[in-house]
Design an enzyme around this catalytic site. Structure first.
Site, PDB file in Angstrom:
ATOM      1  N   ASN A   9       8.170  -6.490   8.177  1.00 24.80           N
ATOM      2  CA  ASN A   9       9.571  -6.476   8.585  1.00 24.80           C
ATOM      3  C   ASN A   9      10.447  -7.045   7.460  1.00 24.80           C
ATOM      4  OD1 ASN A   9      12.058  -7.433   9.659  1.00 24.80           O
ATOM      5  ND2 ASN A   9      11.221  -7.379  11.722  1.00 24.80           N
ATOM      6  N   GLY A  11      13.562  -7.753   7.285  1.00 20.85           N
ATOM      7  CA  GLY A  11      14.501  -8.793   7.717  1.00 20.85           C
ATOM      8  C   GLY A  11      13.831 -10.160   7.716  1.00 20.85           C
ATOM      9  N   ASP A  66       5.193 -14.579  14.169  1.00 18.44           N
ATOM     10  CA  ASP A  66       5.290 -13.708  15.335  1.00 18.44           C
ATOM     11  C   ASP A  66       6.398 -14.287  16.196  1.00 18.44           C
ATOM     12  OD1 ASP A  66       3.942 -11.221  16.350  1.00 18.44           O
ATOM     13  OD2 ASP A  66       4.051 -12.411  18.183  1.00 18.44           O
ATOM     14  N   SER A  67       7.342 -13.429  16.518  1.00 24.82           N
ATOM     15  CA  SER A  67       8.563 -13.941  17.130  1.00 24.82           C
ATOM     16  C   SER A  67       9.118 -12.930  18.108  1.00 24.82           C
ATOM     17  CB  SER A  67       9.586 -14.239  16.032  1.00 24.82           C
ATOM     18  OG  SER A  67       9.700 -13.141  15.146  1.00 24.82           O
ATOM     19  N   TYR A 157      17.718  -8.207  17.350  1.00 24.96           N
ATOM     20  CA  TYR A 157      18.660  -8.467  18.451  1.00 24.96           C
ATOM     21  C   TYR A 157      19.836  -9.358  18.028  1.00 24.96           C
ATOM     22  CZ  TYR A 157      14.726  -6.740  21.249  1.00 24.96           C
ATOM     23  OH  TYR A 157      13.709  -5.974  21.771  1.00 24.96           O
ATOM     24  N   HIS A 183      15.206 -19.970  15.234  1.00 26.30           N
ATOM     25  CA  HIS A 183      13.816 -20.219  15.604  1.00 26.30           C
ATOM     26  C   HIS A 183      12.930 -20.220  14.365  1.00 26.30           C
ATOM     27  CE1 HIS A 183      14.976 -16.106  15.401  1.00 26.30           C
ATOM     28  NE2 HIS A 183      13.812 -15.585  15.679  1.00 26.30           N
TER      29      HIS A 183
HETATM   30  P1  ITT Z   1       5.519  -7.985  11.540  1.00 22.60           P
HETATM   31  O1  ITT Z   1       4.603  -8.099  12.750  1.00 22.60           O
HETATM   32  O2  ITT Z   1       5.004  -7.059  10.500  1.00 22.60           O
HETATM   33  O3  ITT Z   1       5.878  -9.333  10.995  1.00 22.60           O
HETATM   34  P2  ITT Z   1       7.468  -7.135  13.528  1.00 22.60           P
HETATM   35  O4  ITT Z   1       8.930  -6.837  13.486  1.00 22.60           O
HETATM   36  O5  ITT Z   1       6.596  -6.165  14.296  1.00 22.60           O
HETATM   37  O6  ITT Z   1       6.934  -7.324  12.039  1.00 22.60           O
HETATM   38  P3  ITT Z   1       6.969  -9.118  15.575  1.00 22.60           P
HETATM   39  O7  ITT Z   1       5.842  -8.403  16.200  1.00 22.60           O
HETATM   40  O8  ITT Z   1       6.872 -10.613  15.434  1.00 22.60           O
HETATM   41  O9  ITT Z   1       7.277  -8.588  14.115  1.00 22.60           O
HETATM   42  O10 ITT Z   1       8.292  -8.758  16.410  1.00 22.60           O
HETATM   43  C1  ITT Z   1       9.452  -9.471  16.197  1.00 22.60           C
HETATM   44  C2  ITT Z   1      10.612  -8.767  16.847  1.00 22.60           C
HETATM   45  O11 ITT Z   1      11.402  -9.733  17.569  1.00 22.60           O
HETATM   46  C3  ITT Z   1      11.548  -8.176  15.797  1.00 22.60           C
HETATM   47  O12 ITT Z   1      11.179  -6.855  15.475  1.00 22.60           O
HETATM   48  C4  ITT Z   1      12.899  -8.274  16.498  1.00 22.60           C
HETATM   49  O13 ITT Z   1      13.044  -7.194  17.397  1.00 22.60           O
HETATM   50  C5  ITT Z   1      12.774  -9.566  17.304  1.00 22.60           C
HETATM   51  N1  ITT Z   1      13.221 -10.734  16.489  1.00 22.60           N
HETATM   52  C6  ITT Z   1      12.438 -11.715  15.968  1.00 22.60           C
HETATM   53  N2  ITT Z   1      13.166 -12.573  15.246  1.00 22.60           N
HETATM   54  C7  ITT Z   1      14.429 -12.129  15.283  1.00 22.60           C
HETATM   55  C8  ITT Z   1      15.630 -12.572  14.714  1.00 22.60           C
HETATM   56  O14 ITT Z   1      15.677 -13.616  13.897  1.00 22.60           O
HETATM   57  N3  ITT Z   1      16.741 -11.876  14.980  1.00 22.60           N
HETATM   58  C9  ITT Z   1      16.714 -10.796  15.776  1.00 22.60           C
HETATM   59  N4  ITT Z   1      15.622 -10.294  16.331  1.00 22.60           N
HETATM   60  C10 ITT Z   1      14.471 -10.951  16.100  1.00 22.60           C
END
Ligand code: ITT
Length: 200
Positions: A9, A11, A66-67, A157, A183
């Site tokens: 990701n 971002g 993971d977030s 989001y 976070h």
């Molecule tokens: P990786 O697993 O490759 O790191 P991913 O985007 O799939 O990428 P996650 O499974 O942890 O990662 O999903 C995190 C999602 O949660 C992310 O795609 C956003 O939709 C949301 N999210 C997490 N942190 C955020 C933030 O700081 N601002 C806005 N949305 C966030």
């Protein structure tokens, strides 16, 4: 210390670099894209799986995040499914018209339409895997979901999340402002602190 960022990701990658570089870590991007199946049912399990997989493949200390967004009236959804919320049967599938972020946000707003309780929190678990172990830390940011998207910063989001005590959405904050209260910022600073006290 060199740290490989275990994410696909962009971002997240930007934010992790922005937060860890000033703390003295050399942040390294993965040499190639790698999809890790997130089979865990918690943020911590999934962060551990990603960190370990990148470490084993590239041989460097690897940091995974993971977030997601946890919404009280949706029983904790989208939670660990935040990145692919639009495609879940829970709440009805949302059509993919542009980016996945846009479809996820559209679904969230649809499910919260007319709801009074719009409380939500972002949660992040970060795991640094090295020397056959994983160190972890977590962080939260509380707030609420606004009625329509505002701002162009951040990702995911952010345009619909208004942190507690602010009248702007996360996507309307300066990057450093987001890092101070996010976070991810909180989790990474805790992890760096832990690492500093581990004497490794
Ligand atoms: P990786 O697993 O490759 O790191 P991913 O985007 O799939 O990428 P996650 O499974 O942890 O990662 O999903 C995190 C999602 O949660 C992310 O795609 C956003 O939709 C949301 N999210 C997490 N942190 C955020 C933030 O700081 N601002 C806005 N949305 C966030």
């Amino acid at each position: 210390m060199k740290i490989l960022v275990a994410t696909t990701n962009p971002g997240k990658l930007r934010e992790i670099e922005r937060i860890l570089s000033p703390l003295g870590y050399e942040v390294v991007e993965p040499p190639e894209k790698m999809e890790v199946e997130e089979t865990g049912s918690t943020f911590l399990e999934n962060a551990y799986l990603k960190a370990r997989a990148y470490h084993d493949r590239f041989g460097l200390p690897a940091l995974a995040d993971d977030s997601g967004l946890v919404v009280e009236v949706l029983g904790g959804y989208p939670g660990v499914f935040s990145s692919r919320f639009y495609s879940l049967e829970f709440g009805g599938r949302e059509e993919l018209r542009g980016s996945t972020d846009e479809a996820n946000v559209r679904k969230l707003l649809r499910l919260l339409e007319g709801r009074e309780n719009r409380e939500a929190k972002f949660v992040a678990f970060v795991v640094l895997y090295f020397q056959d172990r994983g160190l972890f830390a977590s962080g939260e940011c509380r707030g609420e979901i606004v009625d329509s998207p505002r701002g162009s910063g951040g990702f995911g989001y952010d345009p619909v999340f208004k942190p507690e005590g602010y009248d702007r959405t996360m996507a309307e904050l300066e990057p450093e402002e987001k890092d101070r209260i996010s976070h991810r910022g909180r989790a990474l600073r805790k992890l760096a602190d832990l690492l500093g006290r581990c004497n490794l």
